[in-house]
Design a protein around this motif. Structure first.
Motif, PDB file in Angstrom:
ATOM      1  N   SER A  71       0.860  -1.176   0.000  1.00  0.00           N
ATOM      2  CA  SER A  71       0.000   0.000   0.000  1.00  0.00           C
ATOM      3  C   SER A  71       0.902   1.233   0.000  1.00  0.00           C
ATOM      4  O   SER A  71       2.101   1.145   0.280  1.00  0.00           O
ATOM      5  CB  SER A  71      -0.921   0.005   1.225  1.00  0.00           C
ATOM      6  OG  SER A  71      -0.157   0.035   2.429  1.00  0.00           O
ATOM      7  N   HIS A  98      -7.965  -9.378   4.475  1.00  0.00           N
ATOM      8  CA  HIS A  98      -8.963  -9.480   3.407  1.00  0.00           C
ATOM      9  C   HIS A  98      -8.532 -10.557   2.422  1.00  0.00           C
ATOM     10  O   HIS A  98      -7.351 -10.669   2.087  1.00  0.00           O
ATOM     11  CB  HIS A  98      -9.110  -8.155   2.634  1.00  0.00           C
ATOM     12  CG  HIS A  98      -9.798  -7.068   3.383  1.00  0.00           C
ATOM     13  ND1 HIS A  98     -11.140  -7.093   3.674  1.00  0.00           N
ATOM     14  CD2 HIS A  98      -9.318  -5.912   3.898  1.00  0.00           C
ATOM     15  CE1 HIS A  98     -11.468  -6.005   4.343  1.00  0.00           C
ATOM     16  NE2 HIS A  98     -10.374  -5.268   4.492  1.00  0.00           N
ATOM     17  N   CYS A 113      -1.169   0.408  -6.164  1.00  0.00           N
ATOM     18  CA  CYS A 113      -1.857   1.316  -5.239  1.00  0.00           C
ATOM     19  C   CYS A 113      -1.481   2.757  -5.549  1.00  0.00           C
ATOM     20  O   CYS A 113      -0.383   3.040  -6.016  1.00  0.00           O
ATOM     21  CB  CYS A 113      -1.467   1.017  -3.796  1.00  0.00           C
ATOM     22  SG  CYS A 113      -1.825  -0.660  -3.259  1.00  0.00           S
ATOM     23  N   GLY A 125     -11.945   6.345   2.455  1.00  0.00           N
ATOM     24  CA  GLY A 125     -10.559   5.884   2.478  1.00  0.00           C
ATOM     25  C   GLY A 125      -9.616   6.819   1.767  1.00  0.00           C
ATOM     26  O   GLY A 125     -10.021   7.718   1.034  1.00  0.00           O
ATOM     27  N   TRP A 141     -10.484  -0.447  -6.580  1.00  0.00           N
ATOM     28  CA  TRP A 141     -11.001  -0.478  -5.209  1.00  0.00           C
ATOM     29  C   TRP A 141     -10.627   0.804  -4.465  1.00  0.00           C
ATOM     30  O   TRP A 141      -9.561   1.377  -4.692  1.00  0.00           O
ATOM     31  CB  TRP A 141     -10.419  -1.674  -4.450  1.00  0.00           C
ATOM     32  CG  TRP A 141     -10.663  -2.990  -5.115  1.00  0.00           C
ATOM     33  CD1 TRP A 141     -10.001  -3.493  -6.217  1.00  0.00           C
ATOM     34  CD2 TRP A 141     -11.628  -3.977  -4.752  1.00  0.00           C
ATOM     35  NE1 TRP A 141     -10.498  -4.728  -6.549  1.00  0.00           N
ATOM     36  CE2 TRP A 141     -11.493  -5.062  -5.664  1.00  0.00           C
ATOM     37  CE3 TRP A 141     -12.576  -4.061  -3.736  1.00  0.00           C
ATOM     38  CZ2 TRP A 141     -12.285  -6.190  -5.597  1.00  0.00           C
ATOM     39  CZ3 TRP A 141     -13.363  -5.201  -3.665  1.00  0.00           C
ATOM     40  CH2 TRP A 141     -13.214  -6.246  -4.589  1.00  0.00           C
ATOM     41  N   SER A 143     -10.006   1.995  -0.500  1.00  0.00           N
ATOM     42  CA  SER A 143      -9.742   1.335   0.778  1.00  0.00           C
ATOM     43  C   SER A 143      -9.388   2.323   1.867  1.00  0.00           C
ATOM     44  O   SER A 143      -8.738   3.348   1.628  1.00  0.00           O
ATOM     45  CB  SER A 143      -8.601   0.323   0.635  1.00  0.00           C
ATOM     46  OG  SER A 143      -8.993  -0.761  -0.183  1.00  0.00           O
ATOM     47  N   TRP A 145      -7.563   1.345   5.163  1.00  0.00           N
ATOM     48  CA  TRP A 145      -6.987   0.206   5.869  1.00  0.00           C
ATOM     49  C   TRP A 145      -7.210   0.305   7.375  1.00  0.00           C
ATOM     50  O   TRP A 145      -7.427  -0.717   8.039  1.00  0.00           O
ATOM     51  CB  TRP A 145      -5.496   0.105   5.555  1.00  0.00           C
ATOM     52  CG  TRP A 145      -5.181   0.035   4.094  1.00  0.00           C
ATOM     53  CD1 TRP A 145      -4.372   0.885   3.392  1.00  0.00           C
ATOM     54  CD2 TRP A 145      -5.638  -0.932   3.132  1.00  0.00           C
ATOM     55  NE1 TRP A 145      -4.317   0.520   2.067  1.00  0.00           N
ATOM     56  CE2 TRP A 145      -5.075  -0.597   1.877  1.00  0.00           C
ATOM     57  CE3 TRP A 145      -6.470  -2.045   3.216  1.00  0.00           C
ATOM     58  CZ2 TRP A 145      -5.316  -1.334   0.726  1.00  0.00           C
ATOM     59  CZ3 TRP A 145      -6.715  -2.784   2.065  1.00  0.00           C
ATOM     60  CH2 TRP A 145      -6.139  -2.430   0.839  1.00  0.00           C
ATOM     61  N   ASP A 148     -10.546  -0.877   8.181  1.00  0.00           N
ATOM     62  CA  ASP A 148     -10.816  -2.219   7.655  1.00  0.00           C
ATOM     63  C   ASP A 148     -11.896  -2.197   6.568  1.00  0.00           C
ATOM     64  O   ASP A 148     -12.760  -3.073   6.502  1.00  0.00           O
ATOM     65  CB  ASP A 148     -11.233  -3.153   8.796  1.00  0.00           C
ATOM     66  CG  ASP A 148     -11.114  -4.630   8.404  1.00  0.00           C
ATOM     67  OD1 ASP A 148     -10.318  -4.940   7.514  1.00  0.00           O
ATOM     68  OD2 ASP A 148     -11.854  -5.453   8.990  1.00  0.00           O
ATOM     69  N   LYS A 149     -11.836  -1.155   5.715  1.00  0.00           N
ATOM     70  CA  LYS A 149     -12.824  -1.018   4.641  1.00  0.00           C
ATOM     71  C   LYS A 149     -12.161  -1.215   3.284  1.00  0.00           C
ATOM     72  O   LYS A 149     -11.058  -0.741   3.027  1.00  0.00           O
ATOM     73  CB  LYS A 149     -13.488   0.358   4.691  1.00  0.00           C
ATOM     74  CG  LYS A 149     -14.401   0.542   5.909  1.00  0.00           C
ATOM     75  CD  LYS A 149     -15.073   1.892   5.885  1.00  0.00           C
ATOM     76  CE  LYS A 149     -16.016   2.043   7.080  1.00  0.00           C
ATOM     77  NZ  LYS A 149     -16.647   3.381   7.115  1.00  0.00           N
ATOM     78  N   CYS A 150     -12.866  -1.917   2.407  1.00  0.00           N
ATOM     79  CA  CYS A 150     -12.381  -2.179   1.060  1.00  0.00           C
ATOM     80  C   CYS A 150     -13.596  -2.260   0.149  1.00  0.00           C
ATOM     81  O   CYS A 150     -14.406  -3.185   0.254  1.00  0.00           O
ATOM     82  CB  CYS A 150     -11.595  -3.490   1.055  1.00  0.00           C
ATOM     83  SG  CYS A 150     -10.624  -3.765  -0.419  1.00  0.00           S
ATOM     84  N   GLU A 151     -13.756  -1.280  -0.734  1.00  0.00           N
ATOM     85  CA  GLU A 151     -14.983  -1.164  -1.527  1.00  0.00           C
ATOM     86  C   GLU A 151     -14.668  -1.164  -3.017  1.00  0.00           C
ATOM     87  O   GLU A 151     -13.790  -0.438  -3.488  1.00  0.00           O
ATOM     88  CB  GLU A 151     -15.710   0.131  -1.149  1.00  0.00           C
ATOM     89  CG  GLU A 151     -17.031   0.326  -1.860  1.00  0.00           C
ATOM     90  CD  GLU A 151     -17.745   1.602  -1.420  1.00  0.00           C
ATOM     91  OE1 GLU A 151     -18.665   2.025  -2.133  1.00  0.00           O
ATOM     92  OE2 GLU A 151     -17.365   2.162  -0.377  1.00  0.00           O
TER      93      GLU A 151
END
Length: 285
Positions: A71, A98, A113, A125, A141, A143, A145, A148-151
Motif C-alpha cells: 500500500s 482481506h 496502489c 478511504g 477499489w 480502501s 486500511w 478495515d474497509k475495502c470497496e
C-alpha cells in the motif's frame, strides 16, 4: 556490485516490491528499506535490506504468487495468485485481513496502489488500488486500511477475439494508474486492436486510444513526465509521449521486453528481457 542477496531454497520467487519510502523523507532511511517477495508455494516473505535477514513469512495463498505490492503507506501488503485470489495482509501482525475472490480462476498480472482524496470517487478511504487478471479484467477499489474497509469502485472487462490459444500464450493484461492525469488508468492487453486505452474512472468510459505496432508485453508510466514505456515481443522498446506525439522506438534487447520500470525521478528507465537488463537515461525528460 552485488550488495545483498536473499536466497530461499527450493522455491521460485515470482514477484517482488520495495516498501515505499516514508512521505517527505528522501533519500529513504536505510532502516526502512524492505523488500517483499512472493513465492511459488504461496508464501510472502519480507526482507530487511539493512539487516540482511528475513523479518516475516506469511502464507496467505494456496497457489503460486504472480503479483505483489505495498500500500502507499507501506502498512499493508497486497498479493495476487495464479488462481486469481487477492489477499491483503499486515506486515506488522502477519495476519491476512482481506481475501478477495473477484478474479478467481485467472492469474493476477498487476497490483498497484495510489493515494487519493477522500471525496474523489464517493468512497471512503485514502487509497485507490487496482488488480488486473489474465482474462482482461481490471477491478478498482477504494480502501481505508485503518477502518478495515475495502470497496469495489469499478469493474472493467475488455473484449478480445476468440482464439484457439490458451491464456499462457497470449500477451499479458496490464493496467496502471496515470500519474499525470488524475482519475485515469491505462490498459494494454490482447484485444480487438493493438492499442493502449486511457479510461476515466469518473466518466466510466475510454477517453482515448493510442495505436501500437503490436500487443504490449510490458508497461510503465513515468511518475515525472507524460511518457509511457512499452515493451513488445519482437525485442522492441517504445517511448510514447502522451496524450499525443511521435513515439521513439529502440532496439537492443535479445528477446521479449517483459519488464519496464521508470525510476521515481522519471530520468531513468530499467528494462529486462530473457538474459539482459538495460538501464536507459532519458535526457529530454
Amino acid at each position: 556490485e552485488l550488495v545483498v542477496q536473499f536466497q530461499v531454497l527450493n522455491q521460485s520467487c515470482q514477484c517482488l516490491a520495495w516498501k515505499p519510502r516514508p512521505v517527505g523523507l528522501w533519500p529513504c532511511p536505510v532502516e526502512s528499506q524492505h523488500v517483499v517477495a512472493g513465492y511459488s508455494d504461496g508464501t510472502v516473505r519480507v526482507f530487511s535490506v539493512s539487516r540482511t535477514e528475513m523479518e516475516l513469512k506469511m502464507h496467505p495463498h494456496t497457489a503460486a504468487l504472480t503479483a505483489i505490492a505495498y500500500s502507499t503507506d507501506g502498512e499493508m501488503i497486497l498479493s495476487g495468485g495464479k488462481d486469481g485470489i487477492v489477499a491483503v495482509s499486515s506486515p506488522r501482525t502477519g495476519m491476512t485481513i482481506h481475501v478477495l475472490a473477484d478474479h478467481k480462476g485467472s492469474p493476477i498480472t498487476v497490483l498497484q496502489c495510489t493515494r487519493k482524496q477522500y471525496h474523489d470517487f464517493g468512497v471512503e478511504g485514502g487509497e485507490l488500488w487496482l488488480a488486473t487478471s489474465s482474462d482482461r479484467r481490471v477491478s478498482v477499489w477504494g480502501s481505508d486500511w485503518l477502518q478495515d474497509k475495502c470497496e469495489l469502485l469499478d469493474w472493467l472487462s475488455f473484449p478480445a477475439p476468440a482464439g484457439p490459444e490458451g491464456l499462457d500464450s497470449l500477451p499479458p493484461s496490464l493496467a496502471a494508474f496515470c500519474p499525470w492525469e488524475h482519475g485515469v488508468l491505462v490498459y494494454v492487453g490482447f484485444g480487438m486492436q493493438k492499442e493502449a486505452l486511457f479510461y476515466s474512472l469518473r466518466k466510466k468510459q475510454v477517453l482515448r486510444k493510442i495505436s501500437l505496432p503490436a500487443f504490449a508485453t510490458s508497461l510503465s508510466l513515468s511518475p515525472a513526465t507524460p511518457f509511457m514505456a512499452i515493451g513488445f515481443g519482437d525485442r522492441l522498446l517504445r517511448l510514447q509521449p502522451c496524450p499525443a506525439g511521435d513515439p521513439q522506438d529502440y532496439a537492443g534487447h535479445d528477446d521479449t521486453v517483459h519488464l519496464c520500470r521508470f525510476a521515481p525521478s522519471g530520468r531513468r528507465l530499467l528494462t529486462a528481457s530473457h538474459s539482459a537488463v538495460l538501464v536507459w537515461e532519458l535526457t529530454g525528460a
